[in-house]
Design a protein around this motif. Structure first.
Motif, PDB file in Angstrom:
ATOM      1  N   VAL A  49      -9.293 -15.407 -15.895  1.00  0.00           N
ATOM      2  CA  VAL A  49     -10.628 -15.660 -16.432  1.00  0.00           C
ATOM      3  C   VAL A  49     -11.597 -15.592 -15.256  1.00  0.00           C
ATOM      4  CG1 VAL A  49     -12.111 -17.302 -17.639  1.00  0.00           C
ATOM      5  CG2 VAL A  49      -9.671 -17.174 -18.212  1.00  0.00           C
ATOM      6  N   GLN A  97     -22.127 -10.887 -26.831  1.00  0.00           N
ATOM      7  CA  GLN A  97     -20.693 -10.645 -26.641  1.00  0.00           C
ATOM      8  C   GLN A  97     -20.398  -9.158 -26.708  1.00  0.00           C
ATOM      9  OE1 GLN A  97     -19.062 -14.081 -29.402  1.00  0.00           O
ATOM     10  NE2 GLN A  97     -17.425 -13.330 -28.090  1.00  0.00           N
ATOM     11  N   TYR A 137     -13.322  -9.026 -21.790  1.00  0.00           N
ATOM     12  CA  TYR A 137     -14.026  -9.559 -22.964  1.00  0.00           C
ATOM     13  C   TYR A 137     -15.104 -10.515 -22.454  1.00  0.00           C
ATOM     14  CZ  TYR A 137      -9.984  -7.538 -25.264  1.00  0.00           C
ATOM     15  OH  TYR A 137      -9.018  -6.661 -25.694  1.00  0.00           O
ATOM     16  N   TYR A 139     -18.687 -12.906 -22.607  1.00  0.00           N
ATOM     17  CA  TYR A 139     -19.709 -13.728 -23.267  1.00  0.00           C
ATOM     18  C   TYR A 139     -20.812 -13.907 -22.227  1.00  0.00           C
ATOM     19  CZ  TYR A 139     -21.620 -17.274 -26.453  1.00  0.00           C
ATOM     20  OH  TYR A 139     -22.410 -17.981 -27.341  1.00  0.00           O
ATOM     21  N   SER A 156     -21.921 -14.753 -17.000  1.00  0.00           N
ATOM     22  CA  SER A 156     -20.940 -14.230 -17.966  1.00  0.00           C
ATOM     23  C   SER A 156     -19.598 -14.918 -17.770  1.00  0.00           C
ATOM     24  CB  SER A 156     -20.735 -12.716 -17.773  1.00  0.00           C
ATOM     25  OG  SER A 156     -21.820 -11.982 -18.294  1.00  0.00           O
ATOM     26  N   LEU A 157     -18.995 -15.303 -18.883  1.00  0.00           N
ATOM     27  CA  LEU A 157     -17.607 -15.757 -18.884  1.00  0.00           C
ATOM     28  C   LEU A 157     -16.784 -14.573 -19.379  1.00  0.00           C
ATOM     29  CD1 LEU A 157     -15.645 -18.138 -18.478  1.00  0.00           C
ATOM     30  CD2 LEU A 157     -15.982 -18.710 -20.888  1.00  0.00           C
ATOM     31  N   LEU A 159     -12.918 -12.762 -19.996  1.00  0.00           N
ATOM     32  CA  LEU A 159     -11.459 -12.823 -20.107  1.00  0.00           C
ATOM     33  C   LEU A 159     -10.894 -11.446 -19.758  1.00  0.00           C
ATOM     34  CD1 LEU A 159     -11.169 -14.645 -23.585  1.00  0.00           C
ATOM     35  CD2 LEU A 159     -11.404 -15.670 -21.306  1.00  0.00           C
ATOM     36  N   ARG A 170     -12.675 -12.354 -28.791  1.00  0.00           N
ATOM     37  CA  ARG A 170     -14.075 -12.586 -29.160  1.00  0.00           C
ATOM     38  C   ARG A 170     -14.223 -13.974 -29.807  1.00  0.00           C
ATOM     39  NH1 ARG A 170     -18.669  -9.601 -30.436  1.00  0.00           N
ATOM     40  NH2 ARG A 170     -19.952 -10.513 -32.080  1.00  0.00           N
ATOM     41  N   LEU A 173     -13.877 -16.714 -27.118  1.00  0.00           N
ATOM     42  CA  LEU A 173     -15.088 -16.870 -26.301  1.00  0.00           C
ATOM     43  C   LEU A 173     -16.191 -17.595 -27.069  1.00  0.00           C
ATOM     44  CD1 LEU A 173     -15.148 -13.442 -24.444  1.00  0.00           C
ATOM     45  CD2 LEU A 173     -15.089 -15.684 -23.346  1.00  0.00           C
ATOM     46  N   LYS A 174     -16.280 -17.302 -28.355  1.00  0.00           N
ATOM     47  CA  LYS A 174     -17.300 -17.954 -29.181  1.00  0.00           C
ATOM     48  C   LYS A 174     -17.083 -19.470 -29.211  1.00  0.00           C
ATOM     49  CE  LYS A 174     -19.734 -15.985 -33.121  1.00  0.00           C
ATOM     50  NZ  LYS A 174     -19.581 -15.089 -34.268  1.00  0.00           N
ATOM     51  N   ALA A 177     -17.142 -20.511 -24.625  1.00  0.00           N
ATOM     52  CA  ALA A 177     -18.194 -20.155 -23.661  1.00  0.00           C
ATOM     53  C   ALA A 177     -19.414 -21.087 -23.719  1.00  0.00           C
ATOM     54  CB  ALA A 177     -18.611 -18.699 -23.840  1.00  0.00           C
TER      55      ALA A 177
END
Length: 592
Positions: A49, A97, A137, A139, A156-157, A159, A170, A173-174, A177
């Motif tokens: 991450v 995203q 991926y 966020y 940004s975070l 993966l 997705r 992350l929702k 994040a």
């Protein structure tokens, strides 16, 4: 080391009962392989991450990599930095995203244990991981912050994973994040600890993945699933206070939403993707570009798209020069871009899709004609498909009417996507079934397999012979679409997608021949044979049989366990009938 890609490449003729999934999906105990070391379970799902922030002096920079021992080369870090932020022109305020894909640096060891390779073999071909690439991926959050010199908080975070499970990551992350941006590193450490408790990503099994008080339930498809069958994952009541969330898919995107801006051209786009033509998607933001590229790649499923594709591509990408050079023809690749610079840089590309903001239409979209490439001068050009390509097949008006009717009746986008996915599936299957049928005829008859001779070779693929089969056993048997199917096949046979599909087929059938040869050996009285031959010949036979066993294990040949045990018994019986000195040598001797 070669590995067997089990199951039909196109997923045709594949379905077996769901109960069989569990039987095949867990070869042994997943924990035997995944609890060897801390972070082994985490590594089955993610490589690492990353947190990417904006530094006034350095620009984008990787601020955190977790777990700390995760290895990324400088080149990989640079790619992650630039791909994790939207282009400045995108104007992405708030939360965004998207995903990207980039090449792994060469010469790196692939640290996936044998068990995870087993899992990969059970996947449909279009979900098998490509060890040469990582997915990112993202966020991304950009909000006004007067306390910062730049006036904006930008972070940004990300993966990083080898797995193409876009919907799963997705969704993850929702969930994590927004809270991470408030709580920072300690929260991220807790998230990663949760992931390190996850079961292995076993295809065909309903998995429960704990994530910060939430339980995500999902099922990863297997190659045995009938194409087009949705996974059945039910929201079950949790005995404790944890919230359960069932994911309908791990990898699919909202197909109708992605194709909505150009859905009058979906059949032509299917042809372009099938043929591996160079395609660029010009979009206002990375969210639109990445979803559209992923939708394009998935539209030929269950065939695997065998060329490179980049859901989000920037001028800083390490392959920028390679993919934008004018000294040679554009490569077979699908690029998603947002920078206006690409309108000029890629204007020599033969097929360009220009999309505006993806919104679900409240009214029926207007018919948009295919535009000439010379009309595309800037990224602000009107949405549409810019190409001089003439489709081989006549347009299917029925699917357009069906989708238009759905818009008028306010049919949910999920239902529209199901209709569109089924349409693409039936079109791809109609196209590939004649090829499947012809390639199956290249397999030698079982009576030609002798235990005392090497396995026979597959017959050569002949384009002319294949074309002759189309008159009586062509796509007209399953599709009512008219047009130049012959021309489409001729073009396809020169494409990377055919090359990838046929290589996999060859490998699969060659391994089947090896397995049949092994079974033929098992059915012989090998001890009786050895008594009729010299010691030298018998020793040679034992070594060859041992090599056969090694090959069956190394290449994962489609042989049942009983056959392998029977062959091992034959080997032991032959050795015990030999003099003691030879017994000692042969029992200690391994295989090459």
């Amino acid at each position: 080391m070669s590995r067997r890609e089990r199951g039909p490449e196109s997923g045709l003729g594949g379905a077996e009962v769901a109960a069989e999934d569990a039987e095949h999906a867990e070869p042994e105990s997943p924990d035997q392989c995944l609890s060897l070391l801390p972070w082994d379970r985490f590594s089955a799902w993610l490589h690492c991450v990353c947190v990417v922030g904006f530094d006034l002096e350095l620009g984008q920079a990787v601020e955190v990599i977790y777990p700390p021992h995760s290895k990324l080369t400088d080149k990989e870090k640079t790619n992650i930095c630039y791909l994790s932020f939207p282009d400045s022109n995108s104007g992405c305020l708030g939360d965004t995203q998207f995903c990207f894909r980039f090449r792994r640096s060469p010469g790196r060891k692939v640290s996936f244990c044998c068990f995870l390779d087993q899992l990969d073999r059970d996947l449909p071909v279009y979900l098998k991981k490509d060890s040469a690439y990582y997915y990112g991926y993202v966020y991304f959050r950009q909000v006004r912050d007067k306390s910062l010199k730049r006036g904006y908080f930008q972070k940004s975070l990300v993966l990083i994973s080898k797995l193409p499970y876009v919907h799963l990551f997705r969704t993850m992350l929702k969930q994590i994040a927004p809270e991470y941006f408030e709580k920072s590193e300690a929260f991220l450490e807790a998230v990663c600890s949760d992931i390190d408790r996850w079961p292995a990503p076993v295809p065909g099994k309903v998995l429960q993945l704990p994530l910060m008080g939430l339980i995500m339930k999902l099922r990863i498809p297997t190659y045995r699933d009938k194409p087009g069958t949705p996974p059945i994952v039910q929201n079950m009541h949790q005995a404790d206070a944890q919230i359960s969330m069932a994911l309908p898919t791990v990898h699919e995107v909202d197909l109708f939403r992605c194709f909505c801006p150009v859905f009058f051209h979906i059949q032509m786009l299917w042809e372009l993707v099938l043929l591996g033509e160079p395609l660029v998607v010009m979009a206002p933001s990375p969210a639109e570009s990445s979803e559209t590229v992923l939708a394009l790649v998935s539209c030929i499923s269950p065939l695997k798209y065998c060329s490179d594709f980049r859901p989000y591509f920037t001028i800083h990408d390490s392959e920028f020069k390679e993919y934008t050079t004018r000294t040679q023809a554009p490569p077979s690749v699908i690029l998603g871009v947002t920078n206006p610079f690409f309108a000029k840089t890629l204007q020599h590309w033969p097929h360009i899709i220009r999309i505006g903001d993806i919104k679900l239409p409240g009214e029926v979209p207007k018919q948009v004609k295919v535009k000439k490439l010379k009309n595309l001068k800037t990224l602000d050009s009107k949405p549409g498909v810019y190409t001089s390509y003439k489709p081989y097949l006549n347009k299917d008006e029925e699917i357009v009417k069906q989708l238009q009717k759905g818009v008028q009746q306010k049919r949910p986008t999920e239902a529209q996507s199901v209709i569109l996915r089924r349409y693409f599936l039936e079109l791809t299957e109609s196209f590939i079934i004649p090829l499947e049928r012809y390639v199956a005829s290249l397999m030698p008859l079982q009576k030609c397999i002798s235990p005392w001779k090497s396995p026979p070779q597959l017959r050569q693929f002949s384009q002319d012979d294949f074309m002759k089969t189309l008159e009586k056993a062509g796509p007209q048997l399953t599709s009512g679409l008219k047009g130049d199917w012959i021309g489409l096949y001729r073009h396809f046979l020169k494409s990377p997608n055919f090359d990838g599909w046929f290589r996999s087929r060859q490998r699969e059938m060659t391994q089947k021949l090896e397995a049949l040869h092994l079974e033929a050996l098992c059915n012989e009285n090998l001890v009786f044979w050895s008594q009729k031959h010299t010691e030298v010949e018998t020793v040679d036979l034992v070594l060859k049989l041992k090599n056969k066993l090694l090959q069956a294990d190394r290449e994962h040949l489609p042989v049942n366990t009983d056959t392998l045990k029977k062959l091992q018994t034959h080997i032991n019986d032959i050795i015990l009938a030999l003099p003691d000195d030879l017994q000692d040598i042969l029992l200690k001797t391994g295989t090459t």
